[in-house]
Design a protein around this motif. Structure first.
Motif, PDB file in Angstrom:
ATOM      1  N   GLY A  88       0.815  -1.206   0.000  1.00  0.00           N
ATOM      2  CA  GLY A  88       0.000   0.000   0.000  1.00  0.00           C
ATOM      3  C   GLY A  88       0.853   1.261   0.000  1.00  0.00           C
ATOM      4  N   HIS A  89       1.911   1.275   0.812  1.00  0.00           N
ATOM      5  CA  HIS A  89       2.756   2.468   0.863  1.00  0.00           C
ATOM      6  C   HIS A  89       3.565   2.632  -0.414  1.00  0.00           C
ATOM      7  CE1 HIS A  89       4.150   5.865   3.074  1.00  0.00           C
ATOM      8  NE2 HIS A  89       5.416   5.526   2.982  1.00  0.00           N
ATOM      9  N   SER A  90       3.917   1.526  -1.055  1.00  0.00           N
ATOM     10  CA  SER A  90       4.626   1.636  -2.336  1.00  0.00           C
ATOM     11  C   SER A  90       3.725   2.287  -3.378  1.00  0.00           C
ATOM     12  CB  SER A  90       5.086   0.260  -2.815  1.00  0.00           C
ATOM     13  OG  SER A  90       3.990  -0.538  -3.247  1.00  0.00           O
ATOM     14  N   TYR A  91       2.426   1.986  -3.331  1.00  0.00           N
ATOM     15  CA  TYR A  91       1.487   2.642  -4.249  1.00  0.00           C
ATOM     16  C   TYR A  91       1.314   4.114  -3.881  1.00  0.00           C
ATOM     17  CZ  TYR A  91       0.069  -1.613  -6.650  1.00  0.00           C
ATOM     18  OH  TYR A  91       0.055  -2.736  -7.424  1.00  0.00           O
ATOM     19  N   PHE A  92       1.308   4.425  -2.591  1.00  0.00           N
ATOM     20  CA  PHE A  92       1.180   5.829  -2.188  1.00  0.00           C
ATOM     21  C   PHE A  92       2.364   6.641  -2.708  1.00  0.00           C
ATOM     22  CE2 PHE A  92       2.434   9.164   0.792  1.00  0.00           C
ATOM     23  CZ  PHE A  92       1.316   9.984   0.724  1.00  0.00           C
ATOM     24  N   LEU A  93       3.590   6.151  -2.496  1.00  0.00           N
ATOM     25  CA  LEU A  93       4.763   6.873  -2.982  1.00  0.00           C
ATOM     26  C   LEU A  93       4.807   6.907  -4.509  1.00  0.00           C
ATOM     27  CD1 LEU A  93       7.472   5.545  -0.494  1.00  0.00           C
ATOM     28  CD2 LEU A  93       6.219   7.701  -0.396  1.00  0.00           C
ATOM     29  N   SER A  94       4.250   5.874  -5.145  1.00  0.00           N
ATOM     30  CA  SER A  94       4.238   5.828  -6.605  1.00  0.00           C
ATOM     31  C   SER A  94       3.299   6.866  -7.205  1.00  0.00           C
ATOM     32  CB  SER A  94       3.831   4.430  -7.085  1.00  0.00           C
ATOM     33  OG  SER A  94       4.784   3.466  -6.690  1.00  0.00           O
ATOM     34  N   ILE A  95       2.368   7.373  -6.404  1.00  0.00           N
ATOM     35  CA  ILE A  95       1.488   8.444  -6.886  1.00  0.00           C
ATOM     36  C   ILE A  95       2.325   9.643  -7.319  1.00  0.00           C
ATOM     37  CG2 ILE A  95      -0.261  10.127  -6.162  1.00  0.00           C
ATOM     38  CD1 ILE A  95      -1.378   7.922  -4.310  1.00  0.00           C
ATOM     39  N   PHE A  96       3.332   9.971  -6.522  1.00  0.00           N
ATOM     40  CA  PHE A  96       4.193  11.098  -6.859  1.00  0.00           C
ATOM     41  C   PHE A  96       5.086  10.764  -8.051  1.00  0.00           C
ATOM     42  CE2 PHE A  96       3.234  11.263  -2.324  1.00  0.00           C
ATOM     43  CZ  PHE A  96       2.683  12.529  -2.221  1.00  0.00           C
ATOM     44  N   LEU A  97       5.480   9.492  -8.173  1.00  0.00           N
ATOM     45  CA  LEU A  97       6.266   9.079  -9.339  1.00  0.00           C
ATOM     46  C   LEU A  97       5.462   9.234 -10.623  1.00  0.00           C
ATOM     47  CD1 LEU A  97       8.063   5.850  -8.062  1.00  0.00           C
ATOM     48  CD2 LEU A  97       9.059   8.101  -8.446  1.00  0.00           C
ATOM     49  N   VAL A  98       4.198   8.858 -10.580  1.00  0.00           N
ATOM     50  CA  VAL A  98       3.339   8.988 -11.765  1.00  0.00           C
ATOM     51  C   VAL A  98       3.218  10.449 -12.175  1.00  0.00           C
ATOM     52  CG1 VAL A  98       0.985   8.727 -12.629  1.00  0.00           C
ATOM     53  CG2 VAL A  98       2.040   6.883 -11.325  1.00  0.00           C
ATOM     54  N   ILE A  99       3.039  11.321 -11.194  1.00  0.00           N
ATOM     55  CA  ILE A  99       2.922  12.752 -11.493  1.00  0.00           C
ATOM     56  C   ILE A  99       4.207  13.278 -12.124  1.00  0.00           C
ATOM     57  CG2 ILE A  99       2.618  15.048 -10.482  1.00  0.00           C
ATOM     58  CD1 ILE A  99       0.833  13.743  -8.358  1.00  0.00           C
ATOM     59  N   LEU A 100       5.360  12.886 -11.563  1.00  0.00           N
ATOM     60  CA  LEU A 100       6.639  13.326 -12.120  1.00  0.00           C
ATOM     61  C   LEU A 100       6.858  12.776 -13.519  1.00  0.00           C
ATOM     62  CD1 LEU A 100       8.985  12.998  -8.999  1.00  0.00           C
ATOM     63  CD2 LEU A 100       8.169  15.109 -10.062  1.00  0.00           C
ATOM     64  N   MET A 101       6.551  11.501 -13.733  1.00  0.00           N
ATOM     65  CA  MET A 101       6.730  10.907 -15.058  1.00  0.00           C
ATOM     66  C   MET A 101       5.813  11.557 -16.077  1.00  0.00           C
ATOM     67  SD  MET A 101       7.433   6.824 -14.381  1.00  0.00           S
ATOM     68  CE  MET A 101       5.922   6.557 -13.444  1.00  0.00           C
ATOM     69  N   TRP A 102       4.615  11.930 -15.639  1.00  0.00           N
ATOM     70  CA  TRP A 102       3.679  12.602 -16.539  1.00  0.00           C
ATOM     71  C   TRP A 102       4.168  14.006 -16.896  1.00  0.00           C
ATOM     72  CZ3 TRP A 102       0.221  16.803 -15.436  1.00  0.00           C
ATOM     73  CH2 TRP A 102      -0.662  17.075 -16.485  1.00  0.00           C
ATOM     74  N   LEU A 103       4.730  14.721 -15.911  1.00  0.00           N
ATOM     75  CA  LEU A 103       5.227  16.067 -16.157  1.00  0.00           C
ATOM     76  C   LEU A 103       6.419  16.057 -17.104  1.00  0.00           C
ATOM     77  CD1 LEU A 103       4.989  17.649 -12.577  1.00  0.00           C
ATOM     78  CD2 LEU A 103       3.530  18.135 -14.552  1.00  0.00           C
ATOM     79  N   PHE A 104       7.276  15.035 -16.958  1.00  0.00           N
ATOM     80  CA  PHE A 104       8.480  14.963 -17.781  1.00  0.00           C
ATOM     81  C   PHE A 104       8.320  14.004 -18.966  1.00  0.00           C
ATOM     82  CE2 PHE A 104      10.049  16.443 -13.673  1.00  0.00           C
ATOM     83  CZ  PHE A 104      10.849  17.514 -14.059  1.00  0.00           C
ATOM     84  N   ASP A 105       7.093  13.480 -19.134  1.00  0.00           N
ATOM     85  CA  ASP A 105       6.778  12.604 -20.273  1.00  0.00           C
ATOM     86  C   ASP A 105       7.770  11.443 -20.370  1.00  0.00           C
ATOM     87  OD1 ASP A 105       5.363  11.691 -22.454  1.00  0.00           O
ATOM     88  OD2 ASP A 105       6.441  12.932 -23.900  1.00  0.00           O
TER      89      ASP A 105
END
Length: 265
Positions: free
Chosen positions: A188-205
């Motif tokens: 569960g916590h890995s998914y929580f931290l991955s939320i920020f990874l998804v946002i960063l990957m989306w911003l930097f494509d």
């Protein structure tokens, strides 16, 4: 003059002060007003010792200690691990769908499973055989399963992985529900931290699915050291073994879902 309310609206026990001694509910009056609603929302979000923020903070600093505290009876201080897993995965999954990363994950997972691809010239030069048709059908079935039932794949593989871990770390003498709670906190916590990874990957494509896997392995490594009481080397070897067990669990559950979809749908 209106008579003051003397019973709790939640459990109907006599009120003594602003809080009910039986259930702990605060007396806010007869109606839920905008002022009360906003104040309670801000209180829940800003309270340092609230379950939500305490769970996030301590899982980030020491995930193994959170799981130990929870199974040892300190449950009122933390969010239920299964609920935490569901909420974090729901937010993470929604973001991957919105950003389009979910479809990329589906395509990459199927391509990796198919292995080497036949060139177009080779396809045109040979007759279509039954085996080739079966491979294509299987690939499409895998795509459909990952696209539509990834949530089932995740939630069904975790209990199976926890069963394997129960026996992998049998010397720690934790029972199955305790190991399952630990694993739900970690995933569960890995998914929580991955939320920020998804946002960063989306911003930097830039989509990199392996980063989330490395993040979960790191959380498991540090969490398992504390929860199962192991040294650094044993924890490292155990994390590698856990990765293999997780892959086996995902393959077993994934194959079962594909077969169910093929023969029932």
């Amino acid at each position: 003059m209106a008579e003051a309310k003397t019973t709790c609206a939640n459990c109907y026990e006599p009120m003594h002060g602003s809080y009910c001694y039986a259930c702990g509910q605060k007396d806010i009056g007869t109606r839920l007003t905008i002022k009360v609603f906003i104040s309670q929302m801000l209180e829940a979000l800003t309270e340092v010792d609230s379950k939500f923020w305490r769970t996030l903070r301590e899982l980030t600093l020491n995930p193994g200690r959170v799981a130990l505290n929870y199974i040892n009876g300190n449950r009122a201080s933390y969010i239920n691990p299964v609920k935490y897993l569901f909420v974090c995965f729901a937010i993470y999954f929604s973001l991957t769908v919105i950003t389009g990363f979910h479809e990329i994950y589906v395509q990459e997972a199927v391509n990796e499973g198919e292995g080497s691809q036949v060139t177009q010239e080779e396809v045109n030069s040979i007759e279509v055989k039954e085996d080739n048709v079966q491979v294509q059908v299987s690939a499409e079935a895998i795509r459909d399963m990952l696209r539509n039932q990834l949530n089932l794949l995740v939630f069904m593989s975790i209990p199976l992985t926890a069963f394997f871990l129960r026996w992998q770390y049998f010397r720690a003498k934790h029972n199955y529900p305790e190991v399952l709670s630990f694993l739900c906190f970690i995933v569960g916590h890995s998914y929580f931290l991955s939320i920020f990874l998804v946002i960063l990957m989306w911003l930097f494509d830039a989509y990199q699915k392996d980063i989330r896997t490395l993040l979960m392995l790191a959380l498991f490594f540090f969490g398992a050291r504390v929860f199962f009481k192991m040294g650094w080397i044993i924890s490292f070897l155990g994390t590698i073994a856990t990765l293999l067990l997780t892959v086996i669990s995902v393959l077993v559950v994934g194959a079962s879902l594909v077969l169910i979809n093929l023969y029932i749908a």
